[in-house]
Design a protein around this motif. Structure first.
Motif, mmCIF file in Angstrom:
data_model
loop_
_atom_site.group_PDB
_atom_site.id
_atom_site.type_symbol
_atom_site.label_atom_id
_atom_site.label_comp_id
_atom_site.label_asym_id
_atom_site.label_seq_id
_atom_site.Cartn_x
_atom_site.Cartn_y
_atom_site.Cartn_z
ATOM 1 N N ASN A 53 0.846 -1.239 0.035
ATOM 2 C CA ASN A 53 0.089 0.081 0.256
ATOM 3 C C ASN A 53 0.817 1.314 0.059
ATOM 4 O OD1 ASN A 53 -2.291 -1.385 -0.093
ATOM 5 N ND2 ASN A 53 -2.558 -1.423 2.231
ATOM 6 N N LEU A 58 -1.078 4.271 -1.695
ATOM 7 C CA LEU A 58 -2.453 4.255 -1.181
ATOM 8 C C LEU A 58 -2.297 4.878 0.386
ATOM 9 C CD1 LEU A 58 -4.017 1.091 -2.489
ATOM 10 C CD2 LEU A 58 -4.874 3.473 -2.743
ATOM 11 N N ASP A 59 -1.148 4.560 0.967
ATOM 12 C CA ASP A 59 -0.890 5.080 2.336
ATOM 13 C C ASP A 59 0.309 5.606 2.622
ATOM 14 O OD1 ASP A 59 -1.707 4.836 4.972
ATOM 15 O OD2 ASP A 59 -1.554 2.600 5.213
ATOM 16 N N ASP A 78 -3.234 14.522 -0.877
ATOM 17 C CA ASP A 78 -4.116 13.220 -1.400
ATOM 18 C C ASP A 78 -4.327 13.519 -2.840
ATOM 19 O OD1 ASP A 78 -4.255 12.595 1.259
ATOM 20 O OD2 ASP A 78 -6.678 12.378 1.117
ATOM 21 N N ASP A 79 -4.490 14.698 -3.444
ATOM 22 C CA ASP A 79 -4.751 14.631 -4.749
ATOM 23 C C ASP A 79 -3.621 14.169 -5.638
ATOM 24 O OD1 ASP A 79 -7.562 15.085 -4.365
ATOM 25 O OD2 ASP A 79 -7.458 17.068 -5.182
ATOM 26 N N ALA A 82 -3.298 10.777 -5.747
ATOM 27 C CA ALA A 82 -4.213 10.200 -6.524
ATOM 28 C C ALA A 82 -3.917 10.051 -7.865
ATOM 29 C CB ALA A 82 -5.722 10.834 -6.544
ATOM 30 N N GLU A 83 -3.259 11.209 -8.175
ATOM 31 C CA GLU A 83 -2.874 11.267 -9.638
ATOM 32 C C GLU A 83 -1.580 10.307 -9.933
ATOM 33 O OE1 GLU A 83 -3.553 15.081 -10.444
ATOM 34 O OE2 GLU A 83 -3.412 14.715 -12.671
ATOM 35 N N ARG A 85 -1.191 7.546 -8.451
ATOM 36 C CA ARG A 85 -1.870 6.087 -8.587
ATOM 37 C C ARG A 85 -2.443 5.951 -9.863
ATOM 38 N NH1 ARG A 85 -3.648 7.391 -3.199
ATOM 39 N NH2 ARG A 85 -5.884 7.949 -4.194
ATOM 40 N N ASN A 86 -3.231 7.026 -10.448
ATOM 41 C CA ASN A 86 -3.822 7.011 -11.716
ATOM 42 C C ASN A 86 -2.778 6.678 -12.676
ATOM 43 O OD1 ASN A 86 -5.285 8.869 -14.056
ATOM 44 N ND2 ASN A 86 -6.221 7.281 -13.216
ATOM 45 N N PHE A 91 -3.025 -1.507 -9.880
ATOM 46 C CA PHE A 91 -3.192 -2.323 -8.690
ATOM 47 C C PHE A 91 -3.785 -3.722 -9.180
ATOM 48 C CE2 PHE A 91 -2.718 1.582 -6.420
ATOM 49 C CZ PHE A 91 -1.866 1.110 -5.465
ATOM 50 N N PHE A 93 -5.612 -6.815 -7.037
ATOM 51 C CA PHE A 93 -5.961 -7.214 -5.642
ATOM 52 C C PHE A 93 -6.333 -8.431 -5.633
ATOM 53 C CE2 PHE A 93 -7.016 -2.673 -5.991
ATOM 54 C CZ PHE A 93 -6.258 -2.317 -4.875
ATOM 55 N N THR A 95 -8.853 -9.941 -3.874
ATOM 56 C CA THR A 95 -10.392 -9.996 -4.313
ATOM 57 C C THR A 95 -10.595 -9.572 -5.418
ATOM 58 O OG1 THR A 95 -10.523 -8.210 -2.833
ATOM 59 C CG2 THR A 95 -10.635 -10.530 -1.921
ATOM 60 N N ASN A 97 -11.691 -6.777 -6.673
ATOM 61 C CA ASN A 97 -11.900 -5.621 -6.628
ATOM 62 C C ASN A 97 -12.450 -4.773 -7.949
ATOM 63 O OD1 ASN A 97 -11.528 -5.347 -3.610
ATOM 64 N ND2 ASN A 97 -9.597 -4.363 -3.810
ATOM 65 N N PRO A 111 -9.984 3.584 -14.720
ATOM 66 C CA PRO A 111 -8.794 4.571 -14.485
ATOM 67 C C PRO A 111 -8.870 5.671 -15.477
ATOM 68 C CG PRO A 111 -8.234 2.222 -14.232
ATOM 69 C CD PRO A 111 -9.594 2.259 -14.977
#
Ligand SMILES: Nc1ncnc2c1ncn2[C@@H]1O[C@H](COP(=O)(O)OP(=O)(O)O)[C@@H](O)[C@H]1O
Ligand SMILES: [Mg+2]
Lengths: 229, 419
Positions: A53, A58-59, A78-79, A82-83, A85-86, A91, A93, A95, A97, A111
């Motif tokens: 993460n 993410l973290d 945060d933004d 996000a950028e 990550r995008n 990712f 996972f 499960t 997701n 995405p």
């Protein structure tokens, strides 16, 4: 080493559980270069997911330095995260997701929605990504109409669609039977062979064996970091 | 910066979520539906009142001034008016003689609750004694027959002109003209019916019966009676000039010393405007009160359902964030959804409001049988619908802001772990 993508130094993550402090990661330092294929191994609760993460933005760490492609992640908003990550991270996972109500195609397009790609281009790129994981004939299926292996392929297509710098997979075969798991691992192998950087989290030796470098963690500490051949 | 792709996605999510939870959505928009319904209905009612009112007043004419013992508007001046000396017929005639600026100065006096009958039907209404000039004013405009003439006035003929309402009551299925009615048991021949002019609280205008002054004297006597002068200025621009002349002349006629106040009242149509304004005001107060109440209930319902929606979709929020959704993306997603819910409520409310409006319109026009009602549209005006949509967007945003904000602040890792 090739171009360094991930560079972490003395990274720690502490969870406050009331009075008690849980050290999920203790003073972890490592670097991951372009087109590496890394497995992060360790028993359950050793801090693998926490590390992943962190790598995936993410973290955020409690202390230490994280530099992603030369950018200091710790000071990002945060933004900004996000950028990153995008654009930079894909990712996968355990499960899957996936969004249950959306078709495979819409899931893969998602995405690109957040990078502002037009609907036509989104569709085009999502179809190409689905084709590349061998799901060209399942585009309009919803997740519950797909097998576990197919769902994970959709998730991989979704991770690929933005052409990220790195693919992060947390126990990608954890919910699959052995044979399907092997098929999924073959997909990652192909991605790596085509120049992608892959980081894989697993507690299974059989899965880790696919990687070319194995980082073993225990109790939040890096135990060993070995390159295999 | 909001990307159009994200906005489109938000919209798609909102539609999908509405479809997936149709019943729940309909139920939660109840308050908003009621709120929008009231807004539209109230707006229409006020519009209708205004235009009917405008028509009513314009039939009588905004250029009318009434010199009278009594103030129309003022309960507060009642004692003062009571203490005034009556306005005599001679004073009114003197006023008519001396004034230069107005079109007409018409003497009038009135017997409240005078009894009239036709065959077995009888009623009590306001009997007005006036002269033939009244028939030349818009207020005396004739629907059927004619107004009485100055000759009939001079000769004290027993002829009557009845208001639209009285004609309807006494002669529901036949023409009133030519019939003989009894006023105070004295037979009068109906020579004309006046057009309908009143509406709502102005209805009384149409109940009046007009007879020549001399004939009025024979029927009711002039003893202890106060007269008024109905002055028609000619047009509204003349109003100030005519008023000034009327007041000045009347003060001279009634010997009011310069430092004293007028001992008579100057009444104008504005006195009725006050009444219309207060009705308007109360429609507003009640309407706004109910609307606010409905919207409060409605927004609480929507806010609640949005909290539920955020909780239900925690995992989805986590997924979207992992894939690069920013806070603003998530915020917008849920704001669009709550706004969409409210618009959905408006969409339900508007046809309902239209049906009710059409029903009220149909009933009102048939009951009142009134031309001015045609000034009120049977369709809800588009700008009212625009206001309704605007209001529902605002309510949607207000109701959604807290849940949306909470959703946007969710920690992606926590959200992804949520089952
Ligand atoms: N949100 C959290 N709050 C408290 N403790 C946590 C949290 N997330 C992880 N941990 C703890 O951190 C340690 C590492 O967890 P994790 O990274 O999920 O392990 P792994 O993926 O290797 O099984 C565990 O002891 C776990 O209980
Ligand atoms: Mg784990």
């Amino acid at each position: 080493m090739a171009e360094i993508i991930i560079d972490i130094e003395h990274l720690s993550k502490v969870y406050e559980m009331g009075e008690e402090q849980v050290f999920a990661l203790r003073d972890v330092s490592l670097q991951i270069g372009n087109n590496e294929y890394v497995a992060i191994m360790g028993p359950s609760g050793s801090g693998k997911s926490t590390l992943m993460n962190m790598l995936g933005c993410l973290d955020t760490p409690t202390s230490g330095l994280y530099t992603f492609k030369g950018q200091n992640v710790r000071t990002m908003s945060d933004d900004d995260l996000a950028e990153i990550r995008n654009r930079e991270i894909g990712f996968v996972f355990q499960t899957f997701n996936l969004l249950p109500r959306a078709t495979a195609l819409k899931n893969v397009e998602l995405p690109l929605v957040y990078s502002g790609v037009s609907a036509d281009k989104r569709r085009e790129r999502a179809e190409a990504a689905l084709d590349s994981v061998g799901l060209g004939d399942r585009k309009e299926h919803k997740p519950n109409e797909l097998s576990g292996g197919q769902r994970q392929r959709v998730a991989i297509a979704r991770a690929l669609v933005t052409s990220p710098s790195i693919i992060l997979a947390d126990e990608p075969t954890g919910n699959l039977d052995t044979k399907t798991g092997q098929e999924i691992m073959a997909v990652f192998e192909q991605l790596w062979l085509h120049g992608k950087t892959v980081v894989l989290v697993t507690h299974e030796e059989d899965v880790a064996r696919y990687a070319r470098r194995i980082i073993r963690v225990r109790d939040g500490l890096v135990e060993s970091d070995t390159v295999t051949t | 910066m909001i990307r159009s792709s994200e906005f489109a996605e938000s919209f798609r999510i909102a539609v999908a979520s509405l479809r997936a939870n149709l019943l729940r959505s309909v139920l939660t928009t109840g308050g908003v539906v009621v709120g929008i319904f009231i807004v539209v209905l109230m707006g229409w009612l006020i519009r209708g009142l205004d235009s009917v009112w405008e028509q009513t007043i314009s039939i009588i004419g905004r250029d009318m001034i009434y010199i009278d013992k009594w103030n129309w508007a003022g309960g507060r001046n009642w004692r003062l008016a009571e203490s005034r000396k009556d306005v005599t017929l001679d004073q009114v005639m003197a006023l008519a003689d001396r004034m230069e600026s107005p079109e007409y100065v018409i003497p009038m006096t009135r017997q409240w609750g005078g009894s009239i009958s036709y065959g077995s039907k009888s009623l009590r209404t306001s009997i007005v004694g006036t002269d033939s000039d009244y028939g030349a004013t818009p207020a005396g405009s004739i629907l059927d027959g004619r107004f009485f003439t100055s000759v009939e006035d001079q000769q004290s003929s027993n002829v009557a002109v009845v208001g639209f309402g009285t004609a309807k009551t006494l002669f529901p299925d036949e023409s009133a003209v030519g019939k003989t009615i009894k006023i105070r048991d004295i037979p009068y021949r109906v020579v004309g019916v006046i057009e309908k002019r009143g509406f709502l609280f102005m209805d009384f205008i149409d109940q009046q019966v007009f007879i020549p002054l001399r004939s009025f004297r024979a029927a009711f006597g002039f003893q202890g009676r106060s007269f008024s002068a109905a002055i028609k200025a000619g047009n509204e621009r003349m109003l100030d000039v005519v008023r000034a002349e009327a007041v000045g002349t009347m003060r001279v006629i009634r010997n009011v010393p310069p430092h004293k106040e007028d001992d008579f009242a100057v009444n104008e149509m504005e006195a009725f405007d006050e009444q219309a304004k207060s009705i308007r005001f109360w429609i507003w107060v009640v309407g706004i009160g109910l609307t606010v109440l409905a919207f409060i209930v409605g927004s609480i319902g929507i806010m609640n359902i949005m909290f539920v929606s955020v909780t239900e979709r925690t995992k989805e929020i986590g997924i979207r964030k992992a894939l690069g959704a920013r806070r603003s993306s998530i915020l917008m997603q849920f704001l669009v959804e709550s706004t969409f819910l409210c618009l959905f409520g408006a969409l339900i409310a508007m046809p309902v409001a239209q049906i009710v409006v059409a029903a009220i319109h149909t009933i009102a026009t048939s009951v009142y049988d009134f031309e001015a009602a045609s000034a009120v549209s049977i369709l809800i005006p588009l700008d009212l619908l625009g206001i309704a949509i605007f209001v529902s967007i605002i309510v949607g945003i207000l109701a959604g802001i807290i849940p949306a904000f909470r959703a946007s602040r969710l920690d992606p890792v926590e959200a992804l772990r949520f089952e």
